[in-house]
Design a protein around this motif. Structure first.
Motif, PDB file in Angstrom:
ATOM      1  N   ALA A   1      -4.518  13.757   0.851  1.00 42.67           N
ATOM      2  CA  ALA A   1      -3.311  14.469   1.309  1.00 42.67           C
ATOM      3  C   ALA A   1      -2.068  13.612   1.077  1.00 42.67           C
ATOM      4  CB  ALA A   1      -3.450  14.812   2.788  1.00 42.67           C
ATOM      5  N   LEU A   2      -2.189  12.304   1.335  1.00 43.31           N
ATOM      6  CA  LEU A   2      -1.028  11.422   1.132  1.00 43.31           C
ATOM      7  C   LEU A   2      -0.626  11.402  -0.343  1.00 43.31           C
ATOM      8  CD1 LEU A   2       1.011   9.327   2.235  1.00 43.31           C
ATOM      9  CD2 LEU A   2      -0.687   7.571   1.811  1.00 43.31           C
ATOM     10  N   LYS A   3      -1.628  11.321  -1.243  1.00 43.77           N
ATOM     11  CA  LYS A   3      -1.309  11.324  -2.676  1.00 43.77           C
ATOM     12  C   LYS A   3      -0.557  12.597  -3.037  1.00 43.77           C
ATOM     13  CE  LYS A   3      -1.703   8.042  -3.340  1.00 43.77           C
ATOM     14  NZ  LYS A   3      -2.176   6.902  -2.641  1.00 43.77           N
TER      15      LYS A   3
ATOM     16  N   ALA B   1      -6.033  -8.072   7.392  1.00 41.06           N
ATOM     17  CA  ALA B   1      -4.882  -7.333   6.863  1.00 41.06           C
ATOM     18  C   ALA B   1      -5.270  -6.801   5.494  1.00 41.06           C
ATOM     19  CB  ALA B   1      -3.683  -8.255   6.750  1.00 41.06           C
ATOM     20  N   VAL B   2      -4.923  -5.557   5.224  1.00 44.16           N
ATOM     21  CA  VAL B   2      -5.234  -4.976   3.916  1.00 44.16           C
ATOM     22  C   VAL B   2      -3.916  -4.557   3.276  1.00 44.16           C
ATOM     23  CG1 VAL B   2      -6.514  -3.178   2.702  1.00 44.16           C
ATOM     24  CG2 VAL B   2      -7.477  -4.202   4.768  1.00 44.16           C
ATOM     25  N   SER B   3      -3.669  -5.037   2.057  1.00 44.59           N
ATOM     26  CA  SER B   3      -2.377  -4.753   1.432  1.00 44.59           C
ATOM     27  C   SER B   3      -2.465  -4.951  -0.080  1.00 44.59           C
ATOM     28  CB  SER B   3      -1.319  -5.704   2.021  1.00 44.59           C
ATOM     29  OG  SER B   3      -0.105  -5.571   1.350  1.00 44.59           O
ATOM     30  N   GLN B   4      -1.957  -4.003  -0.806  1.00 41.51           N
ATOM     31  CA  GLN B   4      -1.891  -4.159  -2.259  1.00 41.51           C
ATOM     32  C   GLN B   4      -0.934  -5.295  -2.591  1.00 41.51           C
ATOM     33  OE1 GLN B   4      -0.640  -4.324  -5.998  1.00 41.51           O
ATOM     34  NE2 GLN B   4       0.862  -3.292  -4.725  1.00 41.51           N
ATOM     35  N   SER B   5       0.291  -5.183  -2.077  1.00 38.55           N
ATOM     36  CA  SER B   5       1.353  -6.117  -2.477  1.00 38.55           C
ATOM     37  C   SER B   5       1.244  -7.466  -1.786  1.00 38.55           C
ATOM     38  CB  SER B   5       2.709  -5.512  -2.112  1.00 38.55           C
ATOM     39  OG  SER B   5       2.765  -5.304  -0.704  1.00 38.55           O
ATOM     40  N   GLY B   6       0.703  -7.464  -0.575  1.00 39.94           N
ATOM     41  CA  GLY B   6       0.708  -8.698   0.222  1.00 39.94           C
ATOM     42  C   GLY B   6       2.085  -9.001   0.787  1.00 39.94           C
ATOM     43  N   GLU B   7       3.016  -8.069   0.655  1.00 42.74           N
ATOM     44  CA  GLU B   7       4.388  -8.321   1.106  1.00 42.74           C
ATOM     45  C   GLU B   7       4.858  -7.324   2.158  1.00 42.74           C
ATOM     46  OE1 GLU B   7       6.008 -10.923   0.160  1.00 42.74           O
ATOM     47  OE2 GLU B   7       4.882 -11.548  -1.609  1.00 42.74           O
ATOM     48  N   THR B   8       4.034  -6.353   2.522  1.00 45.74           N
ATOM     49  CA  THR B   8       4.480  -5.307   3.455  1.00 45.74           C
ATOM     50  C   THR B   8       4.881  -5.931   4.798  1.00 45.74           C
ATOM     51  OG1 THR B   8       3.091  -3.731   2.342  1.00 45.74           O
ATOM     52  CG2 THR B   8       3.748  -3.171   4.576  1.00 45.74           C
ATOM     53  N   ALA B   9       6.129  -5.680   5.173  1.00 44.51           N
ATOM     54  CA  ALA B   9       6.689  -6.384   6.337  1.00 44.51           C
ATOM     55  C   ALA B   9       5.876  -6.112   7.599  1.00 44.51           C
ATOM     56  CB  ALA B   9       8.144  -5.960   6.534  1.00 44.51           C
TER      57      ALA B   9
ATOM     58  N   ALA C   1      -2.927  -2.354   8.557  1.00 50.15           N
ATOM     59  CA  ALA C   1      -2.303  -2.032   7.266  1.00 50.15           C
ATOM     60  C   ALA C   1      -1.387  -0.829   7.454  1.00 50.15           C
ATOM     61  CB  ALA C   1      -3.380  -1.708   6.238  1.00 50.15           C
ATOM     62  N   CYS C   2      -0.765  -0.407   6.370  1.00 48.16           N
ATOM     63  CA  CYS C   2       0.088   0.777   6.385  1.00 48.16           C
ATOM     64  C   CYS C   2      -0.296   1.699   5.230  1.00 48.16           C
ATOM     65  CB  CYS C   2       1.555   0.395   6.178  1.00 48.16           C
ATOM     66  SG  CYS C   2       2.150  -0.799   7.361  1.00 48.16           S
ATOM     67  N   GLY C   3      -0.032   2.987   5.407  1.00 49.75           N
ATOM     68  CA  GLY C   3      -0.157   3.968   4.330  1.00 49.75           C
ATOM     69  C   GLY C   3      -1.560   4.041   3.759  1.00 49.75           C
ATOM     70  N   THR C   4      -1.628   4.003   2.435  1.00 50.93           N
ATOM     71  CA  THR C   4      -2.907   4.052   1.744  1.00 50.93           C
ATOM     72  C   THR C   4      -3.837   2.930   2.204  1.00 50.93           C
ATOM     73  OG1 THR C   4      -2.155   5.219  -0.208  1.00 50.93           O
ATOM     74  CG2 THR C   4      -3.890   3.593  -0.556  1.00 50.93           C
ATOM     75  N   ALA C   5      -3.272   1.759   2.404  1.00 51.40           N
ATOM     76  CA  ALA C   5      -4.092   0.618   2.829  1.00 51.40           C
ATOM     77  C   ALA C   5      -4.667   0.876   4.225  1.00 51.40           C
ATOM     78  CB  ALA C   5      -3.251  -0.654   2.810  1.00 51.40           C
ATOM     79  N   TYR C   6      -3.923   1.614   5.047  1.00 53.19           N
ATOM     80  CA  TYR C   6      -4.456   1.969   6.371  1.00 53.19           C
ATOM     81  C   TYR C   6      -5.663   2.914   6.207  1.00 53.19           C
ATOM     82  CZ  TYR C   6      -4.889   4.629  10.684  1.00 53.19           C
ATOM     83  OH  TYR C   6      -5.399   5.279  11.786  1.00 53.19           O
TER      84      TYR C   6
ATOM     85  N   GLY D   1       2.528   2.169 -10.622  1.00 45.81           N
ATOM     86  CA  GLY D   1       2.806   3.496 -10.055  1.00 45.81           C
ATOM     87  C   GLY D   1       3.007   3.343  -8.557  1.00 45.81           C
ATOM     88  N   VAL D   2       4.039   4.004  -8.032  1.00 45.02           N
ATOM     89  CA  VAL D   2       4.306   3.860  -6.591  1.00 45.02           C
ATOM     90  C   VAL D   2       3.121   4.370  -5.768  1.00 45.02           C
ATOM     91  CG1 VAL D   2       5.739   4.775  -4.717  1.00 45.02           C
ATOM     92  CG2 VAL D   2       6.806   3.734  -6.702  1.00 45.02           C
ATOM     93  N   ALA D   3       2.497   5.452  -6.223  1.00 43.16           N
ATOM     94  CA  ALA D   3       1.336   5.971  -5.503  1.00 43.16           C
ATOM     95  C   ALA D   3       0.126   5.093  -5.814  1.00 43.16           C
ATOM     96  CB  ALA D   3       1.075   7.405  -5.916  1.00 43.16           C
ATOM     97  N   SER D   4      -0.419   4.515  -4.787  1.00 43.90           N
ATOM     98  CA  SER D   4      -1.523   3.567  -4.980  1.00 43.90           C
ATOM     99  C   SER D   4      -2.808   4.305  -5.356  1.00 43.90           C
ATOM    100  CB  SER D   4      -1.709   2.807  -3.664  1.00 43.90           C
ATOM    101  OG  SER D   4      -2.565   1.737  -3.848  1.00 43.90           O
ATOM    102  N   THR D   5      -3.496   3.830  -6.374  1.00 48.89           N
ATOM    103  CA  THR D   5      -4.749   4.469  -6.799  1.00 48.89           C
ATOM    104  C   THR D   5      -5.852   3.424  -6.959  1.00 48.89           C
ATOM    105  OG1 THR D   5      -3.955   4.337  -9.091  1.00 48.89           O
ATOM    106  CG2 THR D   5      -3.679   6.458  -7.940  1.00 48.89           C
TER     107      THR D   5
ATOM    108  N   GLY E   1     -10.090  -0.421  -4.962  1.00 52.34           N
ATOM    109  CA  GLY E   1     -10.339  -1.871  -4.870  1.00 52.34           C
ATOM    110  C   GLY E   1     -10.484  -2.304  -3.414  1.00 52.34           C
ATOM    111  N   MET E   2      -9.649  -1.730  -2.545  1.00 56.85           N
ATOM    112  CA  MET E   2      -9.730  -2.072  -1.109  1.00 56.85           C
ATOM    113  C   MET E   2     -11.063  -1.600  -0.527  1.00 56.85           C
ATOM    114  SD  MET E   2      -5.944  -0.817   0.067  1.00 56.85           S
ATOM    115  CE  MET E   2      -4.480  -1.569  -0.633  1.00 56.85           C
ATOM    116  N   LEU E   3     -11.465  -0.363  -0.875  1.00 58.45           N
ATOM    117  CA  LEU E   3     -12.711   0.177  -0.323  1.00 58.45           C
ATOM    118  C   LEU E   3     -13.890  -0.715  -0.716  1.00 58.45           C
ATOM    119  CD1 LEU E   3     -12.524   4.077  -0.799  1.00 58.45           C
ATOM    120  CD2 LEU E   3     -11.569   2.666   0.994  1.00 58.45           C
TER     121      LEU E   3
END
Ligand code: F6R
Length: 609
Positions: A484-486, A346-354, A300-305, A398-402, A407-409
């Motif tokens: 920290a990312l948030k 694969a972990v992804s909010q959008s399901g579209e992350t390239a 995954a990337c970012g928050t999903a990572y 919101g762009v910042a995933s919360t 939900g992923m955890l």
């Protein structure tokens, strides 16, 4: 990233396009534009800036007409300015096109077109599509679209309006998502379900290498060879329709406060409370498959990572499977050893992350087993994998995933519990987690209520800071990274997260009175060691904000501020612990006057590598 909206019907197109652009804004953009056909002339308006500034400058009388396309652009090829904004057009202005994605053989096609006498106006790859489509798009739009699919490499979602066909939008898709929205005597095209809110009751997902001819009363879908394809309609579900902030100042605040309910639904949807186990009967991976799996790679990337870091921890600890979290964009570089005994999740909010999609494609090529934890099951990644775990967080704007993060955890924890059961490794810790899962929604509710006042005090102290440090241990090391990312993405304060054990190996050099530290010491065998780290920070004049279990009497003695959270087993604590850190980032960003739902330079869905 970029967004597409198209309308053909009996109403005026412009207000529909402007509304669509507004609804797409959350994806992040730097310019926007529209093209409207009034039956005689195709007119384009576009520029750099926000839709709230641009729309008042677009004259409804000049842009009258019932067919049109609109776009939000997040610059990749060429600076964000008026010329590079979409729609792009050909030299004679007979074609207007909007595009999401990347044309990979842009330079070769450009050169070829220039040799044939075409003069380019913009720096965009998109303009190539306009010139190519202009050749045949008037006479035979299907042939023109098929030629694009033959000649163009990369991934793209395209919507064209041709001056000769005021009643029609031609849509083409390869890789990037594109939906057709079906309304009453009107139809739409959009890159994102959200842009269709209020107008479409059903959608058609355009498949890869498909072409759609969209008119007010008819939608035709064709494949690359030009043959008609069955049009599969899917009703838009109630939870997919949400568009407003429900009285909150920002979507991010609304989404933070939705977490108790989303957690409740997620747990109750998956837990068999009678038999006390997590149900995943819908997945292709059953007990025998779980037993065969020798390693799990979570990508995954970012928050999903960050969720993957937690997921690897839960899978290894509970199901005793070696598991590792990997940033999806680094996955192919290591040439991972994969086979059918490896499970790639694969972990992804959008399901579209390239990047995440590319990692899944690699796993599929190497014949690994694949699952995805997604918030949008009908998405590019959802279509690729063997099985989808829907985190049911509801639309996240919101762009910042919360809420998607929690939900992923929880989804990963439930999966780890199911894997443990399948592999016969369910132990007391797993049983304790199952028994305590029900407490999570209330624990989040209580945390939100109890930390509000403290957060306001903390914000007064930290909002001018230039740097911050976040520390956690065990599964809460992921919480530190996520906190920290948030903070950095919405408040623009430089913040770093570390597993606290790393501190003495470098980051401690930075600790001083002007670098606040947020430490997580709520649970498990790590609490005492965390308090030790906090003392080390205090000894160097650092300001400490401590997340501690309610009633922890030592916490106020060692920290400047204490954010109390209910006590939970160590693998459940991260689901609650991240919530006050989301609120801290939110309130700090608010105090600093930042654009919380659309932070600078960020896109909600990152569809380019
Ligand atoms: C941060 C954030 C991003 C995303 C990342 C992956 O708040 O939202 O870091 O987590 O871009 O996106 P998805 O989950 O859609 O694959």
């Amino acid at each position: 990233m970029c967004g597409i909206i198209g309308y053909v019907g009996r109403s005026q197109a412009l207000p529909v396009l402007v509304q669509g652009i507004r609804l797409l804004s959350y994806r992040g953009y730097d310019s926007a534009g529209v093209a409207v056909h009034d039956g005689t002339t195709l007119r384009i308006e576009k520029d750099r800036g926000r839709i709230s500034d641009l729309a008042p400058r677009w004259d409804p009388a000049t842009l009258a007409g019932s067919t049109g396309i609109g776009h939000t652009r997040w610059a990749t090829h060429g600076a964000p300015n008026r010329v590079n904004a979409h729609p792009q057009s050909d030299a004679a202005n007979v074609v207007a096109v909007v595009h999401n994605g990347i044309l990979e053989n842009d330079l070769a096609l450009r050169e070829e077109l220039e040799k044939a006498g075409v003069t380019f106006r913009s720096d965009t790859d998109t303009e190539v599509f306009a010139h190519l489509f202009a050749r045949d798009g008037g006479k035979d739009p299907v042939a023109a679209a098929r030629e694009l699919l033959d000649r163009c490499h990369g991934h793209f979602a395209l919507a064209f309006v041709h001056a000769d066909h005021p009643e029609r939008i031609v849509a083409v898709r390869r890789g990037s998502p594109l939906l057709l929205g079906l309304g009453v005597r009107e139809n739409l095209v959009a890159s994102d379900l959200r842009a269709l809110a209020g107008r479409a009751d059903a959608v058609v997902e355009l498949g890869d290498d498909q072409i759609a001819i969209v008119e007010a009363d008819d939608v035709r879908v064709l494949d690359k060879s030009g043959s008609d394809v069955e049009v599969v309609r899917r009703p838009v579900e109630e939870h997919e329709r949400e568009t407003d902030k429900a009285g909150f100042a920002h979507f991010m605040a609304k989404e933070i406060h939705e977490q108790p309910e989303r957690q409740y639904e997620l747990v109750h949807g998956r837990m068999d409370t009678v038999r006390g186990h997590a149900r995943f009967d819908d997945l292709p991976l059953q007990a025998a498959d779980w037993k065969r799996i020798e390693r799990v790679d979570l990508v995954a990337c970012g928050t999903a990572y960050h969720a993957c870091l937690y997921g690897a921890y839960a899978l290894e600890r509970l199901a005793r499977i070696p598991a590792r979290a990997l940033m999806a964009h680094e996955y192919d570089a290591r040439q991972p050893r994969l086979d059918d005994r490896t499970l790639v999740i694969a972990v992804s909010q959008s399901g579209e992350t390239a990047d995440t999609k590319v990692a899944v494609e690699l796993a599929l090529r190497e014949k690994a087993r694949t699952l995805a934890v997604l918030n949008v099951p009908h998405s590019a990644i959802g279509r690729l994998v063997e099985g989808v775990v829907d985190m049911h967080a509801g639309p996240e704007v919101g762009v910042a995933s919360t809420k998607a993060y929690t939900g992923m955890l929880t989804s990963l924890l439930l999966l780890a519990l199911a894997a443990a059961e399948a592999r016969g490794t369910t132990n007391d810790e797993a049983r304790e987690l199952i028994a305590a899962l029900d407490a999570v929604p209330d624990a989040i509710r209580r945390t939100l209520a109890r930390t509000e006042g403290v957060v306001a005090d903390v914000v007064r102290e930290i909002y001018r800071a230039g740097n911050m440090l976040y520390l956690g241990r065990g599964p809460d090391a992921a919480t530190a990274l996520e906190g920290a990312l948030k903070m950095k993405e919405i408040s623009y304060i430089h913040a770093e997260g570390y597993p606290a054990g790393e501190m003495k190996h470098g980051p401690i050099a930075l600790v001083s009175f002007d670098m606040p530290t947020v430490a997580i010491a709520t649970a498990g065998p790590w609490r005492d060691r965390m308090l030790g780290n906090v003392r080390e920070v205090k000894a160097r004049d650092g300001l400490v904000v401590l997340l501690a279990a309610e009633g922890d009497v030592d916490a106020p003695k060692v920290a400047d501020f204490v954010l109390p959270v209910p006590s939970l087993p160590p693998l459940l604590a991260p689901i609650v612990n991240v919530v006050p850190l989301q609120v801290l980032a939110y309130e700090t960003a608010k105090r600093r006057g930042c654009d919380i739902d659309q932070p600078r330079n960020l896109a909600k869905t990152v569809t380019v590598q």
